[in-house]
Design a protein around this motif. Structure first.
Motif, short mmCIF file in Angstrom:
data_model
loop_
_atom_site.label_atom_id
_atom_site.label_comp_id
_atom_site.label_asym_id
_atom_site.label_seq_id
_atom_site.Cartn_x
_atom_site.Cartn_y
_atom_site.Cartn_z
N ILE A 155 0.69 -1.14 0.13
CA ILE A 155 0.03 0.02 0.00
C ILE A 155 0.88 1.46 -0.10
O ILE A 155 1.75 1.51 1.02
N LEU A 156 0.63 2.08 -1.05
CA LEU A 156 1.51 3.24 -1.18
C LEU A 156 0.90 4.64 -0.90
O LEU A 156 -0.22 4.86 -1.25
N ARG A 157 1.30 5.27 0.14
CA ARG A 157 0.90 6.67 0.34
C ARG A 157 1.59 7.63 -0.53
O ARG A 157 2.70 7.61 -0.50
N VAL A 158 0.76 8.09 -1.31
CA VAL A 158 1.35 9.19 -2.21
C VAL A 158 1.19 10.78 -1.93
O VAL A 158 0.20 11.32 -1.77
N GLY A 159 2.31 11.49 -1.69
CA GLY A 159 2.14 12.70 -1.43
C GLY A 159 1.61 12.95 0.26
O GLY A 159 1.46 12.08 1.03
N PRO A 160 1.75 14.44 0.54
CA PRO A 160 1.17 14.64 1.91
C PRO A 160 -0.28 14.30 1.88
O PRO A 160 -0.92 14.63 0.72
N ASP B 114 0.30 3.68 11.70
CA ASP B 114 -0.09 2.87 12.71
C ASP B 114 -0.86 1.64 12.30
O ASP B 114 -0.43 0.73 12.99
N GLU B 115 -1.87 1.57 11.65
CA GLU B 115 -2.79 0.30 11.45
C GLU B 115 -2.35 -0.37 10.41
O GLU B 115 -2.31 -1.48 10.53
N PHE B 116 -1.57 0.31 9.25
CA PHE B 116 -1.24 -0.42 8.14
C PHE B 116 0.07 -0.48 7.68
O PHE B 116 0.49 -1.16 6.84
N GLN B 117 1.08 0.31 8.39
CA GLN B 117 2.34 0.33 8.15
C GLN B 117 2.80 0.46 6.56
O GLN B 117 3.44 -0.21 5.91
N THR B 118 2.21 1.50 5.84
CA THR B 118 2.21 1.69 4.57
C THR B 118 3.51 2.24 4.39
O THR B 118 4.18 2.78 4.81
N ALA B 119 3.69 1.93 2.95
CA ALA B 119 5.21 2.40 2.17
C ALA B 119 4.58 4.15 2.07
O ALA B 119 3.58 4.46 1.84
N ILE B 120 5.49 4.94 1.78
CA ILE B 120 5.56 6.20 1.58
C ILE B 120 6.30 6.67 0.08
O ILE B 120 7.71 6.30 0.38
N LEU B 121 5.74 7.26 -0.68
CA LEU B 121 6.42 7.41 -1.93
C LEU B 121 7.40 8.52 -1.61
O LEU B 121 7.15 9.66 -1.02
N PRO B 122 8.90 8.36 -1.98
CA PRO B 122 9.87 9.17 -1.60
C PRO B 122 9.81 10.57 -2.21
O PRO B 122 8.93 10.66 -3.23
N ALA B 123 10.58 11.46 -1.88
CA ALA B 123 10.49 12.72 -2.57
C ALA B 123 11.22 12.55 -4.00
O ALA B 123 11.97 11.66 -4.42
#
Length: 320
Positions: free
Chosen positions: A12-17, A28-37
């Motif tokens: 699961i990827l979080r994209v942007g702010p 906290d619940e999913f420990q998702t990945a975050i798209l880097p800068a």
């Protein structure tokens, strides 16, 4: 892919702010990945892009064309916000990638903002407040006369959920409501007009509530703005892209329309410098749905869409 195949946080990827509450739950619940800068993005996507199955984004950032191409196994897009024009919907449709948004929960607050802009723009309330703060009133000068807000002919461009909520509020001010949408609405008593220009010509205030995206880009063009007339006003709580911004600036500078109330702009957060100099323009920082209550409701709906997809591959509020 089978529903039995569990989607893990690193897929699961979080994209942007995103909204801080959404970001906290994703972490906290999913420990998702975050798209880097941007400077690290390409390398990260080359290594991890094929693993991503769900993307979570804001309506402002979206999943654009190039990013979507680099997520070859993307299954779903969870969008925080009612607008989704920053996402490549055409590519998502071609690839059978469902997309959710957060409709309804922000309708009332956006409509309230539209009403506030309407009153402020016609009555000059913000300008009057600056007049007092500057000491001009205390010096003996009187504030300019404004325009009556009640009993006006108001055209609503885009009579969807938000447009209807705006109309409901304006009926309380004794306004005569007209509208234009892609299709005439069944069971609606308001007068329908076949184009945005015809709507502007027939009314005194044009309120833009159309959905964003390529289909509505530049819908309020120079012709429509001219039809508003020198005594007319434009209110925009939709998307900056719906209005030809240079044409609007020119019309305001030259007095071809009486004023404007704008919550959205073409290149946010940048606002044309010319608008900052005009006293007959009310400028807001895209705060349409910006209340504690609405953001909480949007957060809940966003996370519920994600949970639903992870559970059985359905979305609570899919884009049809």
């Amino acid at each position: 892919m089978s529903i039995d195949t569990q989607i893990t946080g690193d897929q699961i990827l979080r994209v942007g702010p995103v909204n801080p509450a959404v970001a906290a739950i994703l972490a906290d619940e999913f420990q998702t990945a975050i798209l880097p800068a941007a400077d690290e993005r390409d390398a990260w996507l080359a290594e991890n892009g094929a693993d991503i199955r769900v993307a979570v984004c804001s309506g402002k950032i979206g999943i654009d064309t190039e990013l979507m191409k680099k997520l070859p196994n993307l299954e779903a897009i969870i969008n925080f916000g009612v607008g989704y024009d920053a996402t490549d919907v055409s590519q998502a449709t071609e690839r059978n990638i469902p997309l959710s948004n957060t409709p309804d929960v922000l309708t009332d607050c956006v409509a309230d903002t539209a009403l506030g802009l309407y009153l402020d723009t016609l009555r000059g309330l913000s300008s009057a407040e600056r007049f007092v703060r500057a000491g001009t009133w205390a010096s003996g000068q009187n504030f300019r006369l404004a325009t009556r807000a009640s009993g006006r002919k108001v055209g609503i461009l885009g009579l969807g959920r938000i447009g209807q909520a705006i109309a409901d509020r304006l009926e309380g001010f004794g306004c005569e409501i007209h509208y234009h949408s892609r299709n005439q609405k069944d069971g609606v008593a308001y007068q329908y007009h076949g184009s945005a220009a015809e709507l502007a010509e027939a009314t005194e205030v044009l309120i833009v509530a159309a959905a964003g995206g390529p289909e509505s880009a530049g819908l309020v063009n120079a012709e429509v703005i001219k039809a508003v007339g020198p005594n007319g006003f434009i209110i925009n709580i939709a998307r900056g892209s719906v209005i030809d911004e240079p044409a609007l600036v020119k019309a305001l500078q030259e007095g071809h329309i009486a004023g404007a109330g704008l919550d959205v702009f073409a290149k946010e957060p940048q606002v044309p410098a010319e608008l900052l100099e005009l006293e007959n323009v009310v400028l807001l920082p895209h705060l349409g749905s910006g209340t504690v209550e609405t953001r909480a409701d949007m957060t809940e709906l966003t996370i519920n869409n994600l949970r639903s997809y992870l559970k059985d591959r359905t979305l609570v509020t899919p884009i049809s």
